[in-house]
Motif scaffolding. Structure first.
Motif, PDB file in Angstrom:
ATOM      1  N   ARG A 181      36.007  66.985  79.007  1.00 41.73           N
ATOM      2  CA  ARG A 181      35.546  66.706  77.644  1.00 41.73           C
ATOM      3  C   ARG A 181      36.529  65.765  76.939  1.00 41.73           C
ATOM      4  NH1 ARG A 181      32.841  69.327  80.246  1.00 41.73           N
ATOM      5  NH2 ARG A 181      32.235  67.197  80.714  1.00 41.73           N
ATOM      6  N   LEU A 182      37.807  65.951  77.162  1.00 41.34           N
ATOM      7  CA  LEU A 182      38.803  65.053  76.577  1.00 41.34           C
ATOM      8  C   LEU A 182      38.599  63.633  77.101  1.00 41.34           C
ATOM      9  CD1 LEU A 182      41.297  64.802  74.773  1.00 41.34           C
ATOM     10  CD2 LEU A 182      42.690  65.410  76.751  1.00 41.34           C
ATOM     11  N   GLY A 183      38.279  63.514  78.392  1.00 39.57           N
ATOM     12  CA  GLY A 183      37.984  62.200  78.954  1.00 39.57           C
ATOM     13  C   GLY A 183      36.783  61.546  78.297  1.00 39.57           C
ATOM     14  N   GLU A 184      35.743  62.347  78.016  1.00 41.76           N
ATOM     15  CA  GLU A 184      34.567  61.812  77.327  1.00 41.76           C
ATOM     16  C   GLU A 184      34.953  61.280  75.947  1.00 41.76           C
ATOM     17  OE1 GLU A 184      31.552  64.807  77.082  1.00 41.76           O
ATOM     18  OE2 GLU A 184      31.377  65.013  79.255  1.00 41.76           O
ATOM     19  N   LEU A 185      35.789  62.034  75.234  1.00 43.05           N
ATOM     20  CA  LEU A 185      36.214  61.590  73.905  1.00 43.05           C
ATOM     21  C   LEU A 185      37.019  60.303  73.995  1.00 43.05           C
ATOM     22  CD1 LEU A 185      37.262  65.033  72.383  1.00 43.05           C
ATOM     23  CD2 LEU A 185      35.226  63.711  71.821  1.00 43.05           C
ATOM     24  N   MET A 186      37.951  60.237  74.949  1.00 42.62           N
ATOM     25  CA  MET A 186      38.774  59.036  75.089  1.00 42.62           C
ATOM     26  C   MET A 186      37.918  57.819  75.428  1.00 42.62           C
ATOM     27  SD  MET A 186      42.039  60.704  77.084  1.00 42.62           S
ATOM     28  CE  MET A 186      42.933  59.164  77.223  1.00 42.62           C
ATOM     29  N   ASP A 187      36.944  57.996  76.322  1.00 39.53           N
ATOM     30  CA  ASP A 187      36.057  56.882  76.666  1.00 39.53           C
ATOM     31  C   ASP A 187      35.251  56.430  75.460  1.00 39.53           C
ATOM     32  OD1 ASP A 187      36.956  56.963  79.271  1.00 39.53           O
ATOM     33  OD2 ASP A 187      35.219  58.077  80.034  1.00 39.53           O
ATOM     34  N   ALA A 188      34.781  57.390  74.658  1.00 36.07           N
ATOM     35  CA  ALA A 188      33.952  57.046  73.503  1.00 36.07           C
ATOM     36  C   ALA A 188      34.767  56.371  72.404  1.00 36.07           C
ATOM     37  CB  ALA A 188      33.281  58.302  72.953  1.00 36.07           C
ATOM     38  N   PHE A 189      35.991  56.815  72.190  1.00 33.67           N
ATOM     39  CA  PHE A 189      36.795  56.277  71.096  1.00 33.67           C
ATOM     40  C   PHE A 189      37.418  54.931  71.445  1.00 33.67           C
ATOM     41  CE2 PHE A 189      37.665  60.909  69.710  1.00 33.67           C
ATOM     42  CZ  PHE A 189      36.423  60.966  69.119  1.00 33.67           C
ATOM     43  N   GLY A 190      37.704  54.709  72.714  1.00 31.54           N
ATOM     44  CA  GLY A 190      38.277  53.435  73.128  1.00 31.54           C
ATOM     45  C   GLY A 190      39.783  53.380  72.941  1.00 31.54           C
ATOM     46  N   PRO A 191      40.414  52.313  73.450  1.00 28.26           N
ATOM     47  CA  PRO A 191      41.880  52.220  73.452  1.00 28.26           C
ATOM     48  C   PRO A 191      42.491  51.981  72.077  1.00 28.26           C
ATOM     49  CG  PRO A 191      40.899  50.205  74.312  1.00 28.26           C
ATOM     50  CD  PRO A 191      39.777  51.181  74.114  1.00 28.26           C
ATOM     51  N   GLU A 192      41.679  51.584  71.095  1.00 28.42           N
ATOM     52  CA  GLU A 192      42.239  51.301  69.767  1.00 28.42           C
ATOM     53  C   GLU A 192      42.499  52.576  68.954  1.00 28.42           C
ATOM     54  OE1 GLU A 192      37.803  51.315  69.442  1.00 28.42           O
ATOM     55  OE2 GLU A 192      39.253  50.430  70.815  1.00 28.42           O
ATOM     56  N   VAL A 193      42.062  53.715  69.447  1.00 25.21           N
ATOM     57  CA  VAL A 193      42.254  54.987  68.731  1.00 25.21           C
ATOM     58  C   VAL A 193      43.495  55.691  69.265  1.00 25.21           C
ATOM     59  CG1 VAL A 193      41.277  57.285  68.348  1.00 25.21           C
ATOM     60  CG2 VAL A 193      39.824  55.265  68.171  1.00 25.21           C
ATOM     61  N   ASN A 194      44.357  56.121  68.357  1.00 29.87           N
ATOM     62  CA  ASN A 194      45.508  56.942  68.733  1.00 29.87           C
ATOM     63  C   ASN A 194      45.064  58.383  68.821  1.00 29.87           C
ATOM     64  OD1 ASN A 194      47.466  54.806  68.699  1.00 29.87           O
ATOM     65  ND2 ASN A 194      47.335  54.861  66.474  1.00 29.87           N
ATOM     66  N   LEU A 195      45.242  58.985  69.989  1.00 27.48           N
ATOM     67  CA  LEU A 195      44.810  60.355  70.235  1.00 27.48           C
ATOM     68  C   LEU A 195      46.027  61.225  70.470  1.00 27.48           C
ATOM     69  CD1 LEU A 195      42.384  62.288  70.759  1.00 27.48           C
ATOM     70  CD2 LEU A 195      42.611  61.693  73.168  1.00 27.48           C
ATOM     71  N   ILE A 196      46.168  62.276  69.687  1.00 26.36           N
ATOM     72  CA  ILE A 196      47.275  63.222  69.846  1.00 26.36           C
ATOM     73  C   ILE A 196      46.697  64.560  70.262  1.00 26.36           C
ATOM     74  CG2 ILE A 196      49.192  64.395  68.691  1.00 26.36           C
ATOM     75  CD1 ILE A 196      49.216  62.063  66.673  1.00 26.36           C
ATOM     76  N   VAL A 197      47.149  65.088  71.392  1.00 30.55           N
ATOM     77  CA  VAL A 197      46.679  66.364  71.880  1.00 30.55           C
ATOM     78  C   VAL A 197      47.733  67.414  71.547  1.00 30.55           C
ATOM     79  CG1 VAL A 197      45.988  67.721  73.890  1.00 30.55           C
ATOM     80  CG2 VAL A 197      45.361  65.305  73.724  1.00 30.55           C
ATOM     81  N   VAL A 198      47.329  68.437  70.821  1.00 29.45           N
ATOM     82  CA  VAL A 198      48.234  69.504  70.417  1.00 29.45           C
ATOM     83  C   VAL A 198      47.776  70.784  71.098  1.00 29.45           C
ATOM     84  CG1 VAL A 198      49.208  70.791  68.476  1.00 29.45           C
ATOM     85  CG2 VAL A 198      48.572  68.388  68.208  1.00 29.45           C
ATOM     86  N   SER A 199      48.668  71.458  71.803  1.00 32.19           N
ATOM     87  CA  SER A 199      48.294  72.684  72.502  1.00 32.19           C
ATOM     88  C   SER A 199      49.233  73.795  72.088  1.00 32.19           C
ATOM     89  CB  SER A 199      48.379  72.464  74.015  1.00 32.19           C
ATOM     90  OG  SER A 199      48.120  73.650  74.699  1.00 32.19           O
TER      91      SER A 199
END
Length: 199
Positions: A181-199
């Protein structure tokens, strides 16, 4: 209804809710300057009006102990009103046989087993697709989103993993599912989006 105000319910048994917060959240501060999105983050029920969209977190204790508040009062769950009106149809749940990777080899799949039903219902991919749809619709500059299934699986199946029980593979499979699911989000948002994963 504000759950902490319901008479006769001990305070210790009540969930944390958005109106217990005494300081602005990150999305409140950011929302003064640009559109934001809030998706399933803890302590966001009842939902707040934000500059953008908000989907409140589930009220687990409220649903099980105090009645299903979220379904009876959709205005406390979604902002703005009608948020879910134009969503694409949710994908169908997998068949019961599809839960087999979550089970030790040879473990029977009993559709009446609540653990099997929980695994099957958690294989719903609609949360990621809904978040993608909402971010494309509202174009927020900041989005906070939470997916709690890995945490829940640790609670439900951690002992099985430790003791090599029938649900021992469930947690590893849940990590794989969450990563997909994280991969789907990254593909949809594209490289211009900064994604921070907090666990």
């Amino acid at each position: 209804p504000r759950l902490e105000r319901i008479p006769g319910v001990p305070l210790m048994r009540l969930p944390y809710t958005s109106d217990m917060r005494r300081v602005p959240a990150l999305w409140n501060m950011a929302g003064h300057y640009y559109p934001v999105g809030v998706f399933g983050w803890r302590t966001t029920w009842p939902v707040e009006a934000v500059n953008g969209f908000a989907v409140a977190s589930a009220v687990t204790l409220g649903e099980t102990e105090l009645g299903t508040q979220t379904t009876r009062h959709p205005e406390l769950v979604h902002h703005p009103a009608g948020l879910y009106r134009d969503l694409p149809p949710a994908p169908e749940l997998p068949e019961f046989d599809d839960v087999s990777p979550y089970l030790a080899p040879g473990t029977p799949i009993d559709p009446d087993d609540p653990r099997i039903r929980m695994i099957r219902s958690s294989m719903n991919r609609s949360n990621a697709q809904t978040l993608i749809h909402l971010t494309r619709t509202f174009s927020p500059r900041l989005t906070v989103a939470a997916f709690y299934s890995v945490d829940a699986f640790n609670h439900y199946f951690g002992a099985d993993r430790a003791k090599d029980g029938p649900f021992a593979p469930a947690l590893a499979e849940r990590y794989r599912f969450a990563d997909a699911r994280l991969g789907e989000l990254m593909d949809a948002f594209g490289p211009e989006v900064n994604l921070i994963v907090v666990s």
